[in-house]
Design a protein around this motif. Structure first.
Motif, PDB file in Angstrom:
ATOM      1  N   UNK A  98       1.301  18.241  -1.633  1.00 32.25           N
ATOM      2  CA  UNK A  98       2.090  17.016  -1.572  1.00 32.25           C
ATOM      3  C   UNK A  98       1.686  15.966  -2.579  1.00 32.25           C
ATOM      4  N   UNK A  99       0.613  16.233  -3.352  1.00 29.89           N
ATOM      5  CA  UNK A  99       0.033  15.271  -4.278  1.00 29.89           C
ATOM      6  C   UNK A  99      -0.186  13.899  -3.619  1.00 29.89           C
ATOM      7  N   UNK A 100      -0.700  13.942  -2.408  1.00 27.86           N
ATOM      8  CA  UNK A 100      -1.139  12.704  -1.769  1.00 27.86           C
ATOM      9  C   UNK A 100      -2.660  12.756  -1.815  1.00 27.86           C
ATOM     10  N   UNK A 101      -3.244  12.063  -2.794  1.00 25.70           N
ATOM     11  CA  UNK A 101      -4.680  12.194  -3.025  1.00 25.70           C
ATOM     12  C   UNK A 101      -5.420  11.248  -2.089  1.00 25.70           C
ATOM     13  N   UNK A 129       1.772   5.300   7.897  1.00 27.33           N
ATOM     14  CA  UNK A 129       2.893   4.367   7.803  1.00 27.33           C
ATOM     15  C   UNK A 129       2.669   3.351   6.697  1.00 27.33           C
ATOM     16  N   UNK A 130       1.407   2.986   6.499  1.00 32.78           N
ATOM     17  CA  UNK A 130       1.076   2.015   5.458  1.00 32.78           C
ATOM     18  C   UNK A 130       0.787   2.709   4.123  1.00 32.78           C
ATOM     19  N   UNK A 131      -0.132   3.685   4.170  1.00 33.67           N
ATOM     20  CA  UNK A 131      -0.591   4.350   2.933  1.00 33.67           C
ATOM     21  C   UNK A 131       0.566   4.953   2.148  1.00 33.67           C
ATOM     22  N   UNK A 132       1.467   5.612   2.852  1.00 29.67           N
ATOM     23  CA  UNK A 132       2.476   6.412   2.166  1.00 29.67           C
ATOM     24  C   UNK A 132       3.552   5.567   1.500  1.00 29.67           C
ATOM     25  N   UNK A 133       3.448   4.251   1.662  1.00 34.19           N
ATOM     26  CA  UNK A 133       4.364   3.393   0.914  1.00 34.19           C
ATOM     27  C   UNK A 133       3.818   3.118  -0.470  1.00 34.19           C
ATOM     28  N   UNK A 134       2.600   3.569  -0.710  1.00 31.78           N
ATOM     29  CA  UNK A 134       2.005   3.352  -2.025  1.00 31.78           C
ATOM     30  C   UNK A 134       1.868   4.684  -2.754  1.00 31.78           C
ATOM     31  N   UNK A 153      -4.958   6.121  -3.234  1.00 33.69           N
ATOM     32  CA  UNK A 153      -6.368   6.526  -3.167  1.00 33.69           C
ATOM     33  C   UNK A 153      -7.205   5.412  -2.537  1.00 33.69           C
ATOM     34  N   UNK A 154      -6.994   4.179  -3.023  1.00 38.15           N
ATOM     35  CA  UNK A 154      -7.807   3.063  -2.545  1.00 38.15           C
ATOM     36  C   UNK A 154      -7.531   2.749  -1.080  1.00 38.15           C
ATOM     37  N   UNK A 155      -6.274   2.811  -0.702  1.00 42.72           N
ATOM     38  CA  UNK A 155      -5.943   2.386   0.655  1.00 42.72           C
ATOM     39  C   UNK A 155      -6.383   3.446   1.682  1.00 42.72           C
ATOM     40  N   UNK A 156      -6.314   4.720   1.301  1.00 43.38           N
ATOM     41  CA  UNK A 156      -6.811   5.744   2.232  1.00 43.38           C
ATOM     42  C   UNK A 156      -8.323   5.594   2.392  1.00 43.38           C
TER      43      UNK A 156
END
Lengths: 260, 314
Positions: free
Chosen positions: B57-60, B106-111, B117-120
């Motif tokens: 998913x390229x969600x690092x 809900x928050x992270x995936x809006x970025x 990376x930073x928010x996770x």
């Protein structure tokens, strides 16, 4: 007459930093017609497409699709009403195969995709319509190839196959012949010709040969407004249109449009 | 039967070796290998779950270790209150991890990109500091897990070999699960959104929601790995979910090969073996390790898996 309007655009406004890209555009698209939108660069054609597809939301005005106000509907919901688009700059999934690209388009139409278990790529319900769409655009022999490395012309064909696979009522084609050579371009036009009458097509195009070969009606946009709408013959003869194109005759207009 | 490719052989050999390892240990009496292998298998599960979001998913995510911690505390805290039922432990681990993934997702995936990376990482550090501040469960000293999860009379985790096999079978099950997910309609949407999100939306996919579901699945699976880890170490401290731990998980995935099913297992394996060998040689083994990782990233795009004859990506 009114009930055959499939897409109604009314008093649409959109400005970017004070510059009105769409400036009170009103336009009706009739059921099953090929409606071409032409105009010089900067006329607001791309902004119009973005607003019709929900990528950009208008500042004011209304977009009605089959009696339903879709002005502010999110982009991802519009395809479910029967709208599909192609992109001016080819937009495909490069690291997937040609077939997988089209399967995704079929999947989008086939209800939700919260299915976690069965393999999608061996599901006949997805692959059969996908192969049909690929055959329609003449790309069936490339089905198993990775999409990225294919030629520009093939990318454009794939782009169209993905549109057809969603089986839309209304197709928005944003410069389908963009960047194509003469031969590919002719092929694309004859492919689009075969779609005529089966669905409504909005064609944003620079290639005047394509426009006059395909369109039932043409709308000419200048500075964010529609200055004329009519059959190709009417548009050809329209004085306003000639003036819009640098006050020259339509042939010069065609030439200048091609160069951009 | 189809003839096996090189990577097929490597996969088979690694799995057979892992399956037979306890036999080797019982013949030679070198318990140490069992400990090493258990840790390897548990971290492999975590890496495989991370790969679902990172590779496909390229969600690092730089906060994946938080789920290891949540899972381990889901064993530690109930045991502290003398609740030993393993099904409850696993249930809590999976449900709380999924809930945490849902709310933060809900928050992270809006970025996107660096912001993601930073928010996770920020969210995982929130969990880290939350557990540091809870004195009841040991604060930053951690919590000793006196008893391992109980699963009735058939599966006794107090036996190290049984624990190992539970971890190993879990790894196999989760690999199979991910394989199914990746090839399913859902998996196609996730990979499509990795390749071209704007196009996926124009086709009619609400990519945010699909991504969120994927993020929750990955979190829940890693929470499960965390519950195993808590049982294995018999100790849990906030240090387990430090951001450097999340970084190690990313290294494992990158080392093994992103968006390859078995790659992260190889990555986790090599990571742990190297760590073990190098740390025996030199106090500053991390230096060599760091250089090695840089070389892998520079010269082996696609990780170990690409050396085994597979084109990078997909």
């Amino acid at each position: 007459m009114d009930e055959s309007v499939i897409l109604g655009i009314k008093d649409l406004y959109k400005s970017f930093g004070g510059v009105a890209a769409t400036n009170g555009l009103t336009l009706d698209v009739l059921e099953r017609e090929v409606h071409a939108v032409i105009g010089p660069n900067g006329a607001g054609k791309t902004t119009l497409v973005s607003q019709l597809t929900g990528v950009v939301l208008p500042d004011a005005g209304q977009v009605v699709f089959r009696g339903r106000d879709i002005t502010r509907m999110p982009a991802y919901r519009r395809p479910h009403l029967g709208m599909a688009r192609s992109f001016q700059i080819t937009s495909i999934i490069h690291d997937m195969t040609v077939l997988e690209n089209v399967v995704l388009a079929v999947q989008a139409k086939a209800g939700h995709s919260y299915r976690f278990w069965e393999s999608a790529i061996i599901d006949d319900q997805l692959t059969e319509p996908a192969m049909r769409a690929l055959t329609q655009v003449g790309l069936e022999t490339e089905a198993m190839q990775v999409a990225g490395p294919l030629s520009h012309g093939e990318h454009r064909q794939l782009e169209l196959a993905m549109v057809l696979a969603t089986d839309p009522e209304l197709v928005l084609l944003d410069e389908p012949t963009a960047g194509m050579g003469r031969e590919d371009s002719t092929r694309m036009v004859s492919m689009l010709e075969s779609l005529k009458g089966s669905r409504t097509i909005i064609l944003v195009e620079h290639d005047m040969d394509a426009v006059f070969a395909l369109a039932d009606r043409i709308t000419v946009m200048v500075e964010g407004r529609a200055i004329a709408t009519g059959t190709p013959d009417v548009i050809r003869a329209d004085r306003l249109v000639r003036e819009a194109y640098l006050g020259e005759d339509i042939n010069t207009a065609i030439k200048s449009a091609r160069e951009t | 039967m189809k003839s096996l490719t090189l990577r097929g052989w490597v996969t088979l050999v690694v799995l057979v070796a892992l399956a037979l390892l306890p036999v080797f240990v019982s013949m030679t009496g070198r318990e140490f290998f069992l400990v090493l292998a258990t840790r390897l298998v548990i971290l492999a599960i975590a890496a495989v779950s991370l790969n679902l979001i990172l590779g496909y998913g390229r969600m690092i995510s730089f906060g994946h270790a938080a789920y290891l911690g949540i899972g381990a505390y889901a064993v530690g805290i109930p045991v502290y209150y003398e609740i030993y039922n393993g099904f409850i432990h696993i249930g809590i681990a999976v449900v709380v991890s999924a809930a945490f993934a849902f709310l933060t997702g809900l928050v992270c995936l809006r970025t996107r990109g660096v912001n993601f990376i930073m928010i996770t990482m920020a969210f995982s550090m929130m969990v880290f500091f939350a557990f540091v501040s809870i004195e009841e469960y040991g604060g930053d000293d951690g919590l000793v897990i006196e008893v391992r999860s109980e699963f009735g009379q058939w599966v006794n985790l107090e036996n190290d070999t049984v624990l190992y096999y539970v971890c190993f079978v879990s790894l196999l099950g989760i690999l199979y699960l991910i394989r199914r997910i990746v090839h399913s309609r859902f998996g196609m949407v996730i990979q499509g959104a990795r390749g071209n999100e704007a196009r996926m939306q124009s086709l009619g996919f609400d990519t945010f929601r699909y991504r969120l579901v994927c993020y929750v699945i990955a979190g829940a699976l890693c929470g499960y790995a965390g519950a195993l880890l808590g049982n294995f170490t018999s100790f849990i401290s906030p240090e387990m979910m430090d951001w450097t731990r999340s970084g190690e998980l990313i290294f494992m995935v990158v080392l093994g090969g992103t968006s390859s099913l078995f790659g992260p297992v190889l990555g986790a394996g090599l990571f742990i073996l190297l760590e073990e060998i190098l740390s025996g040689f030199w106090l500053y083994w991390q230096l060599i390790f760091g250089i090695f990782l840089i070389l892998v990233v520079l010269f082996a795009k696609g990780g170990i898996d690409s050396w085994l004859g597979r084109r990078p990506e997909r």
